[in-house]
Design a protein around this motif. Structure first.
Motif, PDB file in Angstrom:
ATOM      1  N   UNK A 118     -16.319  10.480  29.407  1.00 32.11           N
ATOM      2  CA  UNK A 118     -16.686   9.121  29.955  1.00 32.11           C
ATOM      3  C   UNK A 118     -17.235   9.338  31.358  1.00 32.11           C
ATOM      4  N   UNK A 119     -17.147  10.517  31.691  1.00 34.97           N
ATOM      5  CA  UNK A 119     -17.668  11.068  33.162  1.00 34.97           C
ATOM      6  C   UNK A 119     -16.727  10.560  34.151  1.00 34.97           C
ATOM      7  N   UNK A 120     -15.415  10.391  33.866  1.00 37.31           N
ATOM      8  CA  UNK A 120     -14.431   9.694  34.739  1.00 37.31           C
ATOM      9  C   UNK A 120     -13.525  10.630  34.666  1.00 37.31           C
ATOM     10  N   UNK A 121     -12.766  11.193  35.812  1.00 33.70           N
ATOM     11  CA  UNK A 121     -11.618  11.894  35.810  1.00 33.70           C
ATOM     12  C   UNK A 121     -10.440  11.325  35.688  1.00 33.70           C
ATOM     13  N   UNK A 122      -9.522  11.440  34.913  1.00 33.77           N
ATOM     14  CA  UNK A 122      -8.008  11.051  34.392  1.00 33.77           C
ATOM     15  C   UNK A 122      -7.182  12.239  34.954  1.00 33.77           C
ATOM     16  N   UNK A 123      -6.050  11.613  35.534  1.00 36.68           N
ATOM     17  CA  UNK A 123      -4.917  12.729  35.833  1.00 36.68           C
ATOM     18  C   UNK A 123      -4.654  13.560  34.788  1.00 36.68           C
ATOM     19  N   UNK A 124      -4.886  13.194  33.543  1.00 36.16           N
ATOM     20  CA  UNK A 124      -4.331  13.573  32.193  1.00 36.16           C
ATOM     21  C   UNK A 124      -5.172  14.786  31.621  1.00 36.16           C
ATOM     22  N   UNK A 125      -6.327  14.987  32.575  1.00 35.14           N
ATOM     23  CA  UNK A 125      -7.272  15.989  31.832  1.00 35.14           C
ATOM     24  C   UNK A 125      -7.121  17.262  32.702  1.00 35.14           C
ATOM     25  N   UNK A 126      -7.254  18.653  32.165  1.00 37.51           N
ATOM     26  CA  UNK A 126      -7.367  19.746  32.635  1.00 37.51           C
ATOM     27  C   UNK A 126      -8.394  19.744  33.964  1.00 37.51           C
ATOM     28  N   UNK A 127      -8.039  20.545  35.024  1.00 36.92           N
ATOM     29  CA  UNK A 127      -8.878  20.549  36.098  1.00 36.92           C
ATOM     30  C   UNK A 127      -8.664  21.651  36.907  1.00 36.92           C
ATOM     31  N   UNK A 128      -9.622  22.163  38.192  1.00 32.52           N
ATOM     32  CA  UNK A 128      -9.169  23.170  38.909  1.00 32.52           C
ATOM     33  C   UNK A 128     -10.204  23.057  40.028  1.00 32.52           C
ATOM     34  N   UNK A 129      -9.937  23.904  41.052  1.00 34.17           N
ATOM     35  CA  UNK A 129     -10.684  24.152  42.095  1.00 34.17           C
ATOM     36  C   UNK A 129     -11.163  25.645  42.271  1.00 34.17           C
ATOM     37  N   UNK A 130     -12.176  26.025  42.848  1.00 33.75           N
ATOM     38  CA  UNK A 130     -12.585  27.250  43.152  1.00 33.75           C
ATOM     39  C   UNK A 130     -11.830  27.758  44.312  1.00 33.75           C
ATOM     40  N   UNK A 131     -11.021  28.807  44.372  1.00 32.88           N
ATOM     41  CA  UNK A 131     -10.084  29.297  45.524  1.00 32.88           C
ATOM     42  C   UNK A 131      -8.983  28.443  45.691  1.00 32.88           C
ATOM     43  N   UNK A 148     -15.102  32.255  40.955  1.00 35.92           N
ATOM     44  CA  UNK A 148     -14.535  32.000  39.512  1.00 35.92           C
ATOM     45  C   UNK A 148     -13.698  30.767  39.524  1.00 35.92           C
ATOM     46  N   UNK A 149     -13.572  30.233  38.546  1.00 36.01           N
ATOM     47  CA  UNK A 149     -12.373  29.027  38.532  1.00 36.01           C
ATOM     48  C   UNK A 149     -12.012  28.832  36.880  1.00 36.01           C
ATOM     49  N   UNK A 150     -10.704  28.650  37.021  1.00 34.42           N
ATOM     50  CA  UNK A 150     -10.022  28.731  35.529  1.00 34.42           C
ATOM     51  C   UNK A 150      -9.063  27.246  35.591  1.00 34.42           C
ATOM     52  N   UNK A 151      -9.641  26.333  34.509  1.00 36.59           N
ATOM     53  CA  UNK A 151      -8.877  24.980  34.546  1.00 36.59           C
ATOM     54  C   UNK A 151      -7.424  25.202  34.201  1.00 36.59           C
ATOM     55  N   UNK A 152      -6.612  24.479  34.716  1.00 35.03           N
ATOM     56  CA  UNK A 152      -5.253  24.507  34.526  1.00 35.03           C
ATOM     57  C   UNK A 152      -4.858  23.029  34.013  1.00 35.03           C
ATOM     58  N   UNK A 153      -3.630  22.878  33.355  1.00 29.59           N
ATOM     59  CA  UNK A 153      -3.180  21.764  32.862  1.00 29.59           C
ATOM     60  C   UNK A 153      -2.872  20.760  33.908  1.00 29.59           C
ATOM     61  N   UNK A 154      -2.570  19.539  33.382  1.00 28.61           N
ATOM     62  CA  UNK A 154      -2.556  18.288  34.285  1.00 28.61           C
ATOM     63  C   UNK A 154      -1.356  18.150  35.245  1.00 28.61           C
ATOM     64  N   UNK A 155      -0.336  18.961  34.709  1.00 27.97           N
ATOM     65  CA  UNK A 155       0.830  19.095  35.469  1.00 27.97           C
ATOM     66  C   UNK A 155       0.708  20.090  36.540  1.00 27.97           C
ATOM     67  N   UNK A 156      -0.073  20.796  36.636  1.00 24.42           N
ATOM     68  CA  UNK A 156      -0.400  21.913  37.588  1.00 24.42           C
ATOM     69  C   UNK A 156      -1.218  21.541  38.704  1.00 24.42           C
ATOM     70  N   UNK A 157      -2.588  20.776  38.407  1.00 22.53           N
ATOM     71  CA  UNK A 157      -3.528  20.750  39.239  1.00 22.53           C
ATOM     72  C   UNK A 157      -4.112  19.059  38.944  1.00 22.53           C
ATOM     73  N   UNK A 158      -4.164  18.561  40.215  1.00 21.08           N
ATOM     74  CA  UNK A 158      -4.660  17.052  40.028  1.00 21.08           C
ATOM     75  C   UNK A 158      -5.748  16.928  41.189  1.00 21.08           C
ATOM     76  N   UNK A 159      -7.069  16.554  40.810  1.00 15.51           N
ATOM     77  CA  UNK A 159      -8.057  16.428  41.752  1.00 15.51           C
ATOM     78  C   UNK A 159      -8.069  14.973  42.528  1.00 15.51           C
ATOM     79  N   UNK A 160      -7.758  15.451  43.878  1.00 14.02           N
ATOM     80  CA  UNK A 160      -7.732  14.367  44.954  1.00 14.02           C
ATOM     81  C   UNK A 160      -8.721  13.552  44.935  1.00 14.02           C
ATOM     82  N   UNK A 161      -9.950  14.012  44.840  1.00 15.23           N
ATOM     83  CA  UNK A 161     -11.071  13.265  45.037  1.00 15.23           C
ATOM     84  C   UNK A 161     -11.186  12.105  43.918  1.00 15.23           C
TER      85      UNK A 161
END
Length: 340
Positions: A118-131, A148-161
Motif C-alpha cells: 500500500x506504499x505506507x510503512x507499518x511498524x509490523x513490517x520488516x525494515x532497516x537503515x544503511x549503517x 549495503x542494507x539488510x532488512x530486520x524484523x519489526x521487533x528489532x527496527x522501527x522507521x522513525x520517519x
C-alpha cells in the motif's frame, strides 16, 4: 568467451548520400545560424554535464530475509538543517542493487518491505537503515558504492520517519522512474524518435526525467531464444535499427534495444547499460548462455565495458558473447579536436 567483429559503415542503414556545397548569402547565413544555435546547445549540454559531475552516486545492495518476500521500498532522506526531507525512493520487487543519483549533501537511506503493498510503512513490517541510520555526508561527484542494507524484523527496527508515499505531503519523486528494464514495446514506439535522441545528446538529464530509457524487449521474453542487444550511437535511438530488426530470424533470436542519453559520459552510459541488463537477467533466466551485442558508433564504446564485464565475471567461460560494432571510433573521433 567473446568474439568481436568491426564493420566500417556510416549508419545502421549502411547508406551514404552525395552532397554539394554552394557559397552564397543564404548559405553563409545558414552557417552562421548553425554556429549560433550549436553554441546554445553546447552551453546547455555543458550545464547538464556540470550538474551530473556534481551529483553523487549512492549505491548498495539490499538483503531481505523476511519470509514474506514482498516489494521493497528504498527511501533517500536529505537532512537540511533541522529538517529531514524524503527526496527520492525506489520500488524493488526483489532484493538486489539499488542506487540514487543525488546532489551533494547529508542523507539517510532507509528501506522497508511493503507487506500489504500500500506504499505506507507499518511498524509490523520488516525494515532497516544503511549503517544503522548513520548520516551519509556526500561530496560533489562522490561515489558511495557499498551502502549495503539488510532488512530486520519489526521487533528489532522501527522507521522513525513512518513514510507514507500516498500522502499529498510527500513530494519525493520515484527516482528516474521512467528508466526501464524489460518493458515490452514496439520498435515504432513514439519514445524512439529523432527529437528524443537529440535531447539525449544535448540535454541528458531532461531525457532521463522525461523519456527515461533503459533496456526494452520487442517481444515477450523467451528463455530458448538468443538475445540480440541493439545499442544506438550518439544522438540516436532504437528506431535506427528498425530495418535490421525486421530482418532478424525471430525463431532463433529475440531483439532487445538499449535506449540511453548519449550526452552522458561514456562510463555513466556503460554503468547504465550494465545495471539494466543485470535487472533483466535477474528476472529472466536464459537456457542458452549466449548473447549478441550489436552496436553503432559511440554505442560500441558504451557496450565494450559491458562485454568486458561479462567476460571478466564469467570465470568458467560458460557464457558466449558475439560483439558486433558498426563504425565505432576506437581510435577517437576527429570532431574531438573541435571540442565536440
Amino acid at each position: 568467451m567473446m568474439k568481436h567483429i568491426q564493420i566500417n559503415s556510416c549508419s545502421p542503414k549502411a547508406m551514404l548520400r552525395p552532397f554539394r556545397i554552394s557559397i552564397d548569402g543564404r548559405s553563409i547565413l545558414s552557417v552562421i545560424m548553425c554556429f549560433v544555435f550549436s553554441g546554445c546547445a553546447f552551453m546547455a549540454l555543458e550545464k547538464d554535464i556540470a550538474l551530473l559531475e556534481q551529483r553523487a552516486h549512492l549505491q548498495g545492495t539490499i538483503s531481505n530475509p523476511s519470509p514474506h518476500q514482498k516489494p521493497i521500498i528504498v527511501l533517500a532522506y536529505q537532512l537540511l538543517d533541522a529538517d529531514k526531507k524524503l527526496v527520492a525512493y525506489h520500488v524493488q520487487h526483489r532484493p538486489g542493487i539499488f542506487q540514487f543519483i543525488r546532489i551533494p549533501g547529508r542523507y539517510r537511506i532507509a528501506a522497508f518491505e511493503d507487506a500489504n503493498e500500500d506504499l505506507v510503512y507499518q511498524p509490523t513490517e520488516w525494515a532497516g537503515y544503511v549503517g544503522n541510520g548513520s548520516i551519509l555526508t556526500v561530496k560533489p561527484g562522490e561515489e558511495l558504492l557499498h551502502l549495503d542494507l539488510t532488512l530486520k524484523p519489526p521487533d528489532e527496527v522501527t522507521l522513525a520517519e513512518a513514510p507514507n508515499l500516498t500522502s499529498p505531503a510527500t513530494k519525493a519523486q520515484l527516482d528516474f522512474s521512467k528508466i526501464q528494464a524489460g518493458e515490452i514495446v514496439s520498435i515504432e514506439d513514439p519514445r524512439f524518435s529523432q527529437e528524443n535522441g537529440k535531447q539525449g545528446l544535448w540535454e541528458p538529464i531532461q531525457f532521463l526525467r522525461q523519456v527515461g530509457g533503459g533496456v526494452y524487449f520487442l517481444e515477450p521474453f523467451d528463455s530458448e531464444k538468443i538475445p540480440v542487444v541493439f545499442v544506438h550511437g550518439a544522438g540516436g535511438h532504437p528506431g535506427n535499427w528498425a530495418s535490421l530488426i525486421h530482418q532478424l530470424d525471430r525463431t532463433l533470436y529475440q531483439p532487445w534495444v538499449f535506449y540511453y542519453p548519449s550526452g552522458l559520459r561514456l562510463n555513466l552510459c556503460a554503468e547504465f547499460l550494465a545495471e539494466k541488463l543485470r535487472k533483466v537477467f535477474i528476472g529472466n533466466k536464459l537456457n542458452k548462455n549466449k548473447i549478441v551485442v550489436m552496436a553503432h558508433s559511440m554505442g560500441g564504446l558504451v557496450s565494450r565495458s559491458l562485454v568486458n564485464m561479462i567476460v571478466e565475471e564469467d570465470v568458467e567461460q560458460k557464457f558466449r558473447v558475439l560483439f558486433l560494432t558498426l563504425s565505432t571510433p576506437w581510435g577517437g573521433h576527429q570532431a574531438a579536436q573541435m571540442g565536440v
